[in-house]
Motif scaffolding. Structure first.
Motif, PDB file in Angstrom:
ATOM      1  N   THR A   1      -7.604  17.654 -12.489  1.00 44.46           N
ATOM      2  CA  THR A   1      -8.100  16.817 -12.162  1.00 44.46           C
ATOM      3  C   THR A   1      -7.888  15.551 -11.128  1.00 44.46           C
ATOM      4  OG1 THR A   1      -7.580  15.050 -14.321  1.00 44.46           O
ATOM      5  CG2 THR A   1      -9.747  16.317 -14.625  1.00 44.46           C
ATOM      6  N   ARG A   2      -8.628  14.471 -10.149  1.00 44.36           N
ATOM      7  CA  ARG A   2      -7.860  13.729  -9.769  1.00 44.36           C
ATOM      8  C   ARG A   2      -8.854  12.425 -10.169  1.00 44.36           C
ATOM      9  NH1 ARG A   2      -7.612  16.142  -3.948  1.00 44.36           N
ATOM     10  NH2 ARG A   2      -9.971  16.216  -3.578  1.00 44.36           N
ATOM     11  N   ILE A   3      -8.280  11.771  -9.277  1.00 44.79           N
ATOM     12  CA  ILE A   3      -9.129  10.235  -8.952  1.00 44.79           C
ATOM     13  C   ILE A   3      -9.083   9.985  -7.577  1.00 44.79           C
ATOM     14  CG2 ILE A   3      -9.858   7.973  -9.456  1.00 44.79           C
ATOM     15  CD1 ILE A   3      -8.398   8.495 -12.103  1.00 44.79           C
ATOM     16  N   GLN A   4     -11.194  10.029  -6.886  1.00 37.47           N
ATOM     17  CA  GLN A   4     -10.655   9.366  -5.384  1.00 37.47           C
ATOM     18  C   GLN A   4     -10.662   7.834  -5.720  1.00 37.47           C
ATOM     19  OE1 GLN A   4     -11.082  10.942  -2.686  1.00 37.47           O
ATOM     20  NE2 GLN A   4     -11.342  12.679  -3.502  1.00 37.47           N
ATOM     21  N   SER A   5     -10.749   7.391  -4.667  1.00 38.84           N
ATOM     22  CA  SER A   5     -10.837   5.700  -4.701  1.00 38.84           C
ATOM     23  C   SER A   5     -11.200   5.163  -3.403  1.00 38.84           C
ATOM     24  CB  SER A   5      -9.465   4.891  -5.473  1.00 38.84           C
ATOM     25  OG  SER A   5      -8.942   5.412  -6.635  1.00 38.84           O
ATOM     26  N   LEU A   6     -11.863   4.081  -3.220  1.00 42.01           N
ATOM     27  CA  LEU A   6     -11.697   3.465  -2.262  1.00 42.01           C
ATOM     28  C   LEU A   6     -10.091   2.133  -1.926  1.00 42.01           C
ATOM     29  CD1 LEU A   6     -15.777   2.030  -2.210  1.00 42.01           C
ATOM     30  CD2 LEU A   6     -14.099   3.484  -0.248  1.00 42.01           C
ATOM     31  N   ALA A   7      -9.724   2.616  -0.644  1.00 40.83           N
ATOM     32  CA  ALA A   7      -8.455   2.184  -0.667  1.00 40.83           C
ATOM     33  C   ALA A   7      -8.668   1.088   0.692  1.00 40.83           C
ATOM     34  CB  ALA A   7      -7.576   3.350  -0.115  1.00 40.83           C
ATOM     35  N   TRP A   8      -7.806   0.222   0.410  1.00 40.41           N
ATOM     36  CA  TRP A   8      -7.263  -0.927   1.977  1.00 40.41           C
ATOM     37  C   TRP A   8      -6.325  -0.906   2.254  1.00 40.41           C
ATOM     38  CZ3 TRP A   8     -10.262  -1.614  -2.366  1.00 40.41           C
ATOM     39  CH2 TRP A   8     -10.493  -3.223  -2.376  1.00 40.41           C
ATOM     40  N   PRO A   9      -5.285  -1.760   2.631  1.00 39.83           N
ATOM     41  CA  PRO A   9      -4.255  -2.323   2.864  1.00 39.83           C
ATOM     42  C   PRO A   9      -3.970  -3.069   2.099  1.00 39.83           C
ATOM     43  CG  PRO A   9      -4.761  -1.686   5.474  1.00 39.83           C
ATOM     44  CD  PRO A   9      -6.321  -1.531   4.440  1.00 39.83           C
ATOM     45  N   ALA A  10      -2.938  -2.612   1.419  1.00 40.74           N
ATOM     46  CA  ALA A  10      -2.889  -4.427   1.041  1.00 40.74           C
ATOM     47  C   ALA A  10      -1.633  -5.382   1.730  1.00 40.74           C
ATOM     48  CB  ALA A  10      -1.387  -4.504   0.205  1.00 40.74           C
ATOM     49  N   GLY A  11      -2.850  -6.479   1.594  1.00 38.57           N
ATOM     50  CA  GLY A  11      -2.375  -8.601   2.854  1.00 38.57           C
ATOM     51  C   GLY A  11      -3.363  -8.294   3.179  1.00 38.57           C
ATOM     52  N   THR A  12      -4.805  -7.571   2.877  1.00 41.38           N
ATOM     53  CA  THR A  12      -5.558  -7.403   4.488  1.00 41.38           C
ATOM     54  C   THR A  12      -6.648  -7.462   3.978  1.00 41.38           C
ATOM     55  OG1 THR A  12      -4.110  -6.607   6.003  1.00 41.38           O
ATOM     56  CG2 THR A  12      -6.288  -6.640   6.496  1.00 41.38           C
ATOM     57  N   PRO A  13      -7.261  -8.874   3.405  1.00 40.87           N
ATOM     58  CA  PRO A  13      -8.340  -9.576   2.470  1.00 40.87           C
ATOM     59  C   PRO A  13      -9.877  -8.358   3.124  1.00 40.87           C
ATOM     60  CG  PRO A  13      -7.442 -11.481   2.988  1.00 40.87           C
ATOM     61  CD  PRO A  13      -6.833 -10.447   4.114  1.00 40.87           C
ATOM     62  N   LEU A  14     -10.797  -7.364   2.612  1.00 37.37           N
ATOM     63  CA  LEU A  14     -11.747  -6.840   2.962  1.00 37.37           C
ATOM     64  C   LEU A  14     -12.277  -7.816   3.441  1.00 37.37           C
ATOM     65  CD1 LEU A  14     -12.413  -4.342   0.038  1.00 37.37           C
ATOM     66  CD2 LEU A  14     -11.654  -4.096   2.395  1.00 37.37           C
ATOM     67  N   THR A  15     -13.101  -7.421   4.009  1.00 32.32           N
ATOM     68  CA  THR A  15     -14.663  -8.922   5.073  1.00 32.32           C
ATOM     69  C   THR A  15     -16.044  -8.672   4.215  1.00 32.32           C
ATOM     70  OG1 THR A  15     -15.467  -6.806   6.831  1.00 32.32           O
ATOM     71  CG2 THR A  15     -13.393  -8.378   7.849  1.00 32.32           C
ATOM     72  N   PRO A  16     -16.281  -9.296   4.086  1.00 33.51           N
ATOM     73  CA  PRO A  16     -17.648  -9.497   3.919  1.00 33.51           C
ATOM     74  C   PRO A  16     -18.557  -8.076   4.168  1.00 33.51           C
ATOM     75  CG  PRO A  16     -17.689 -11.523   4.255  1.00 33.51           C
ATOM     76  CD  PRO A  16     -16.249 -11.102   5.366  1.00 33.51           C
ATOM     77  N   ALA A  17     -18.219  -7.939   5.587  1.00 32.61           N
ATOM     78  CA  ALA A  17     -19.312  -6.599   5.784  1.00 32.61           C
ATOM     79  C   ALA A  17     -18.479  -5.069   5.183  1.00 32.61           C
ATOM     80  CB  ALA A  17     -18.939  -6.078   7.106  1.00 32.61           C
ATOM     81  N   ALA A  18     -17.186  -4.895   5.210  1.00 29.20           N
ATOM     82  CA  ALA A  18     -15.849  -3.999   4.338  1.00 29.20           C
ATOM     83  C   ALA A  18     -16.898  -3.789   2.823  1.00 29.20           C
ATOM     84  CB  ALA A  18     -14.982  -3.641   4.892  1.00 29.20           C
TER      85      ALA A  18
END
Length: 318
Positions: A265-282
């Motif tokens: 098994t494996r887990i699929q995740s949504l990832a984004w760079p640490a230290g870069t907050p997601l924009t409201p759209a993202a």
């Protein structure tokens, strides 16, 4: 250093050539070279290695490229973030995911986004897992749906679903009533798999080594569609996530066995760079994608297990 200089440097780094960057930026090459010399003088360290084919980044240059890319994306998103405070999110979101999942997920995701967030435009890029990691870490995309993101300290992640692996083969490879196969019973069946840089292959090899089993990987192919073609044609079998054939017309000609003892098994995740907050759209895209996956699983279009909590920390799977 001002934003214009940052854009010049990022353009050079992406083009791998000062002359090509000058063409893209519509400025004279000597002027761009002078700007680059000024940037290096201000930083106090070499940022580029110059050679006959163009330029490559030094380690210091790579660090500046990563930071500059993040800063420029934040600047580009700033008007949309300010406007979002007055209403619904707006702006562009760049999303990366595996092609086989994208074929199932993108259409319903777009429908949901257009209904709820009509001012957000989502651009989807497909690729292998290690390519998606590079895209996220370089800030070339805002989000990536990718496996094993919890292992990467440079990324933040939110689990979306857990999927198990199956052995896929052309119809007739085993009795149609068979539903599962022990990992140790895969034996010397001819397999098609990605190379050892790919996360799927790493997982399979790790289990095989732990059980002191060898796998007969006859074909190494880093292309999901070609892999499926070899399976449909009966040339090889493949250990793939359960949803690997979810969107293919050739699925009726392919059988799947759940792999057990042990299950993979494996887990699929949504990832984004640490230290870069997601924009409201993202962030809106992140939430909408999770809800779309949940709906597709409820409909039986995708198979897998949803996380118990959206905020639950991911744990490695044995």
């Amino acid at each position: 250093m001002n934003p214009r200089q940052l854009r010049y440097f990022v353009a050079i780094a992406k083009a791998g050539s000062i002359s090509q960057a000058a063409l893209a930026l519509h400025i004279a090459q000597p002027s761009l070279s002078q700007h680059m010399a000024t940037i290096e003088a201000e930083m106090g360290v070499p940022l580029l290695k110059r050679h006959a084919r163009g330029v490559t980044l030094t380690p210091a240059g790579q660090r500046l490229f990563d930071r500059a890319s993040a800063i420029l994306r934040q600047l580009d998103h700033l008007p949309d973030e300010v406007a979002a405070a007055q209403g619904l999110p707006r702006g562009e979101v760049r999303l990366a995911m595996d092609g086989s999942i994208a074929a199932v997920l993108v259409a319903p995701l777009y429908r949901a986004m257009e209904a709820r967030y009509p001012d957000v435009r989502v651009f989807v890029t497909t690729g292998l897992s290690h390519q998606m990691r590079q895209l996220v870490e370089s800030r070339s995309v805002d989000l990536a749906l990718m496996p094993n993101a919890f292992e990467l300290p440079s990324l933040l992640s939110d689990p979306v679903y857990e999927e198990h692996f199956c052995l896929f083969g052309a119809r007739g490879s085993w009795p149609s009533r068979q539903r599962r196969i022990r990992f140790d019973d895969i034996g010397d069946r001819p397999l098609v798999a990605a190379d050892r840089q790919h996360d799927q292959r790493k997982l399979i090899e790790r289990v095989a080594n732990a059980r002191r089993r060898s796998l007969n990987v006859r074909y190494e192919i880093n292309d999901a569609e070609l892999t499926r073609a070899l399976v449909r044609g009966g040339l090889a079998q493949a250990l793939l996530p359960v949803n690997a054939f979810a969107a293919t017309d050739g699925a009726p000609s392919v059988l799947a066995l759940d792999i057990v003892e042990p299950a993979l098994t494996r887990i699929q995740s949504l990832a984004w760079p640490a230290g870069t907050p997601l924009t409201p759209a993202a962030d809106a895209t992140r939430q909408c994608l999770q809800e779309t996956v949940a709906a597709l699983m409820a409909e039986g279009v995708l198979q897998g297990r949803l996380p118990r909590s959206a905020n639950q920390a991911e744990e490695p799977v044995d």
